[in-house]
Design an enzyme around this catalytic site. Structure first.
Site, PDB file in Angstrom:
ATOM      1  N   GLU A   1       2.094   3.783  -4.965  1.00 15.07           N
ATOM      2  CA  GLU A   1       3.551   4.472  -4.627  1.00 15.07           C
ATOM      3  C   GLU A   1       4.988   4.179  -5.148  1.00 15.07           C
ATOM      4  OE1 GLU A   1       5.204   6.825  -0.519  1.00 15.07           O
ATOM      5  OE2 GLU A   1       4.337   4.933  -0.371  1.00 15.07           O
TER       6      GLU A   1
ATOM      7  N   LYS B   1       4.211  13.906  -2.504  1.00 18.28           N
ATOM      8  CA  LYS B   1       3.555  13.527  -1.018  1.00 18.28           C
ATOM      9  C   LYS B   1       3.524  14.535  -0.496  1.00 18.28           C
ATOM     10  CE  LYS B   1       3.665   9.509   1.570  1.00 18.28           C
ATOM     11  NZ  LYS B   1       4.888   8.037   2.086  1.00 18.28           N
TER      12      LYS B   1
ATOM     13  N   CYS C   1       0.053   7.398   0.762  1.00 15.77           N
ATOM     14  CA  CYS C   1      -0.154   7.238   1.375  1.00 15.77           C
ATOM     15  C   CYS C   1      -0.363   7.304   2.618  1.00 15.77           C
ATOM     16  CB  CYS C   1       0.840   5.551   1.477  1.00 15.77           C
ATOM     17  SG  CYS C   1       1.586   4.929   2.288  1.00 15.77           S
TER      18      CYS C   1
END
Length: 561
Positions: free
Chosen positions: A42, A117, A160
């Site tokens: 990330e 994300k 994540c």
């Protein structure tokens, strides 16, 4: 077989050219090994967490430019997923955040796709809602694998936190969306996750259990690529891994080191093939030790220092910090300063010298008696007709702090602070004295763990002198002083702090569990009272799920009891 590689990288925040170079080098290795898809962590291009650099338009522009340049340099046969930033062009019109935390698919010299994300954490050290807008779409792409039996594979992309919301595992949802579930309904063959997940004790076991559950529930393999390295107070352990459809961990990479691994995906079985499975670190002490060594090394080097200085008191805290520093930076790059006062015992000096000899570090002895007399003379009129007390005791610590800062300034050394979590919690430390420093190495390590780590270090021979481990702890700021004169025994104190700080238990509950009411109330009072000190402390390396630092946000001016 489809070859997929993980580049477990250690980015430096804002060092865009170097981070891009590391991604490019990994891609060249992948090309030689016949890899079709390369995963990076990330925000691997800019480093995580960039924090308020994200408010700097120049930083955003240069990141975008670096991404485009990287795409053109990458080997054409390798598709690369790179963690990066993306501008939200609808922000002004819709009242949204200006950026997305994104993954770019680079292939054929171009940025082919951008994935955003979806779940933005806003707890502990995370503050992503401050900067980013949430993605609203499931992220997936089809990868041409150039195999006659099947020409493509459908890959789901997550970032994540996107994987940390399976209500079946947690018993509840913390966000409205479940990106894994959404991807499964899209018929993906494989889910990849690009992470920058900070280290804490036992976190790797939690990650593998969580993703093992999800892989089993949805019958889909998962690859988890994590960042490694220290960035400010955060330590990232790497420990990237892969989970088969059965929930079995079939690959695990090194902890606390950069690494590169190749996985194989069986197109017929629609699953990952078992490969190199490095063992988990079994010892908690070894895990914490490796984390702290990495944290000190990266903080020192990324901040532009090569050498460190610390005060050696002959006590256990400075002994552990010196050992960590020597392991992180090399014994030749550590200077220990011994600063005895008239109240220092002979064994404290001899213990400090013995420690330095065991570690092979340099020492400098600078007695402070004359400086103490100068302060006494300067304050004689103002302090007349008052009793010797904490103010005078703390002057000794502040004299030592001034000496250490002078050495650090003169020779461009990084000053390491040596206070442990137990002392910092209750304010048993001196502001502008022993709290001076550029990095608080063991600020998240309770006193009982300090002893445990030192005994672990001595498992194959004496590193920490035996007398340092056996003598009762003392600040030695007045004759006969011991820590237990002011604090509960550390075993008692650390148990109360564990319940109070980590389990969020109130005093009533801790007392109900059998703790002494007077002791509990005293500790609670001290923790609250010391907040103003902690706010002025140097950054402390985080190794637990509840550290004083960026994830601790208590008010200073507060009357809640």
């Amino acid at each position: 077989m489809l070859k997929i590689a993980i580049a477990q990288l250690n980015p430096t925040i804002g060092f865009l050219s170097k981070n891009a170079e590391n991604i490019l080098e990994a891609a060249k290795v992948a090309e030689k090994e016949g890899v079709r898809l390369l995963l990076t962590p990330e925000l691997s291009l800019c480093g995580y967490p960039p924090r308020d650099l994200l408010f700097n338009p120049g930083f955003i522009d240069k990141t975008s430019q670096q991404l485009a340049a990287l795409a053109q340099k990458l080997p054409p046969a390798v598709a690369v997923l790179v963690g990066t930033l993306d501008v939200n062009h609808n922000a002004a019109a819709k009242g949204e955040k200006p950026l997305y935390n994104s993954i770019a698919l680079l292939e054929g010299g171009q940025v082919q796709k951008i994935f955003h994300k979806r779940l933005l954490p806003t707890y502990d050290v995370f503050d992503e809602d401050r900067y980013f807008e949430s993605g609203r779409q499931s992220n997936f792409f089809s990868l041409d694998v150039q195999v006659a039996a099947r020409s493509y594979i459908k890959i789901g992309v997550t970032v994540c936190e996107d994987l940390w919301n399976d209500e079946g595992f947690w018993g509840q949802r913390n966000y409205e969306a479940n990106p894994i579930q959404d991807l499964v309904t899209q018929g993906v063959d494989l889910i990849v996750n690009l992470s920058a997940s900070p280290y804490s004790v036992h976190k790797q076991q939690l990650r593998e259990a969580m993703l093992g559950y999800s892989a089993t529930r949805y019958r889909v393999p998962i690859i988890y690529a994590n960042q490694v390295g220290g960035n400010d107070d955060l330590i990232f352990d790497g420990s990237s891994f892969a989970i088969a459809r059965t929930g079995q961990t079939i690959a695990r990479m090194q902890a606390f080191k950069t690494d590169f691994a190749i996985l194989e995906y069986n197109l017929e079985k629609r699953d990952l093939k078992e490969t190199a499975l490095l063992p988990l670190i079994e010892s908690e002490n070894e895990e914490i030790w490796q984390a702290l060594v990495l944290g000190v090394r990266d903080y020192t080097h990324k901040c532009g220092f090569s050498k460190v200085v610390l005060g050696l008191s002959g006590g256990i805290d400075s002994a552990l910090v010196a050992a960590i520093a020597a392991a992180a930076l090399g014994k030749e790059n550590v200077l220990g300063v011994i600063m005895p006062s008239p109240y220092s015992s002979e064994h404290s000096i001899s213990d400090a010298i013995a420690l330095a000899r065991n570690l092979g570090i340099q020492t400098q002895k600078l007695p402070i008696a004359d400086l103490m007399k100068a302060y006494d003379l300067g304050l004689e009129t103002l302090f007349a007709e008052t009793e010797f007390g904490i103010a005078e005791e703390n002057l000794q610590s502040r004299i030592r702090g001034n000496i250490l800062m002078a050495i650090a300034n003169k020779f461009n050394y990084l000053l390491l602070s040596t206070g442990n979590k137990s002392e910092i919690a209750v304010g048993y430390c001196t502001l502008y004295g022993d709290m001076n420093g550029g990095l608080a190495v063991i600020a998240d390590v309770p006193k009982t763990r300090v002893y445990s780590l030192c005994r672990w270090l001595n498992r194959r021979g004496e590193t920490i002198p035996a007398h340092i481990l056996s003598k009762p702890p003392s600040a030695e700021l007045k004759p006969g002083q011991l820590d237990r004169d002011s604090l509960p025994p550390y075993e008692v104190l650390d148990d109360i702090l564990e319940r109070m700080l980590h389990r969020h238990e109130g005093s009533d509950r801790i007392i109900a569990a059998g703790a002494d009411p007077e002791t509990v109330n005293k500790v609670a009072h001290l923790v609250a009272r010391a907040e103003f000190k902690r706010r002025q402390a140097p950054p402390g390396l985080k190794i637990t799920d509840r550290a004083f630092g960026t994830g601790w946000r208590m008010p200073i001016a507060c009357r809640f009891s």
